[in-house]
Design a protein around this motif. Structure first.
Motif, PDB file in Angstrom:
ATOM      1  N   THR A  81     -23.026 -19.773  43.475  1.00 24.56           N
ATOM      2  CA  THR A  81     -21.662 -19.294  43.230  1.00 24.56           C
ATOM      3  C   THR A  81     -21.205 -19.629  41.821  1.00 24.56           C
ATOM      4  N   LEU A  83     -17.363 -20.279  39.496  1.00 25.10           N
ATOM      5  CA  LEU A  83     -16.488 -21.135  40.306  1.00 25.10           C
ATOM      6  C   LEU A  83     -17.195 -22.467  40.547  1.00 25.10           C
ATOM      7  N   LEU A 117     -12.188 -16.544  37.149  1.00 28.14           N
ATOM      8  CA  LEU A 117     -13.631 -16.454  37.360  1.00 28.14           C
ATOM      9  C   LEU A 117     -14.322 -15.940  36.093  1.00 28.14           C
ATOM     10  N   TYR A 152      -7.889 -17.411  40.474  1.00 29.73           N
ATOM     11  CA  TYR A 152      -8.738 -18.340  39.728  1.00 29.73           C
ATOM     12  C   TYR A 152      -9.422 -17.566  38.602  1.00 29.73           C
ATOM     13  N   ILE A 197     -20.356 -16.435  39.499  1.00 29.47           N
ATOM     14  CA  ILE A 197     -18.956 -16.088  39.227  1.00 29.47           C
ATOM     15  C   ILE A 197     -18.173 -17.207  38.541  1.00 29.47           C
TER      16      ILE A 197
END
Length: 204
Positions: free
Chosen positions: A94, A100, A135, A133, A98
């Motif tokens: 992840t 995160l 990203l 958020y 992206i």
């Protein structure tokens, strides 16, 4: 049937714990193959906004030679040696895909593994993420990120199931397709994982 808007984070945790209490039974470590199946893991990023639960999805970049290129999916991928638990793989992938960071994800549970026709066994990990958020997508792996409300996903008229016969084995398997949402079509393994999650929540 539980109404999606009435789901609390504690309820979701309890239902996941009830069905799949521990990842200890998952077939890891990733350094070994499970027959011909390659262990992999995905993160199901879950967040709540304006009283509505959503799942975050990615569309993979169209790359020649990749069986899953261009498809809608959850962030995730193949495990590497030394990753003894599925959340380690899911969080690493992840962050790579992206942007995160693992510390921004609150793991709340797991789903049972799902096998794919491309010789992967996927271990879904559910995590609460902050939203919105900033990203940062990997251009080599992800072309787009989008979200779908759980309430829409749980609507029976928004998905159906048909059957596909594998050419090499003549085995017929069920395949779930969702209607288009925001120009994207959720189907296959990611759709099956999504429906399994909704069933556990008693949302469908």
């Amino acid at each position: 049937m539980m109404k999606i808007q009435n789901l609390s984070e504690e309820y979701i945790r309890q239902k996941l714990e009830e069905f799949y209490p521990s990842p200890g039974n998952f077939l890891y470590p990733a350094a070994t193959r499970i027959g011909e199946l390659q262990p992999s893991a995905v993160l199901m990023p879950l967040f709540q906004t304006n009283g509505s639960w959503h799942l975050l999805f990615i569309r993979r970049t169209a790359v020649t030679g990749d069986a899953h290129s261009g498809q809608v999916a959850f962030p995730g991928g193949r495990s590497t040696p030394g990753e003894a638990r599925p959340e380690v793989t899911a969080l690493r992938e992840t962050q790579e895909e992206i942007g995160l960071p693992p510390q921004e994800v609150g793991i709340i549970g797991y789903l049972n593994q799902t096998r794919t026709v491309t010789n992967y066994i996927i271990f879904p990990v559910i995590g609460i993420i902050p939203w919105p958020y900033p990203l940062k997508l990997s251009p080599l792996e992800v072309s787009r990120v989008f979200t779908i409300p759980l309430e829409w996903l749980a609507e029976p008229g928004n998905f159906d199931q048909d059957y596909y016969t594998l050419p090499a084995s003549n085995i017929t398997i069920p395949v779930i397709h969702f209607k288009p949402y925001d120009g994207e079509i959720l189907w296959g393994a990611s759709a099956r994982i999504t429906v399994d999650f909704l069933i556990i929540l008693q949302a469908i």
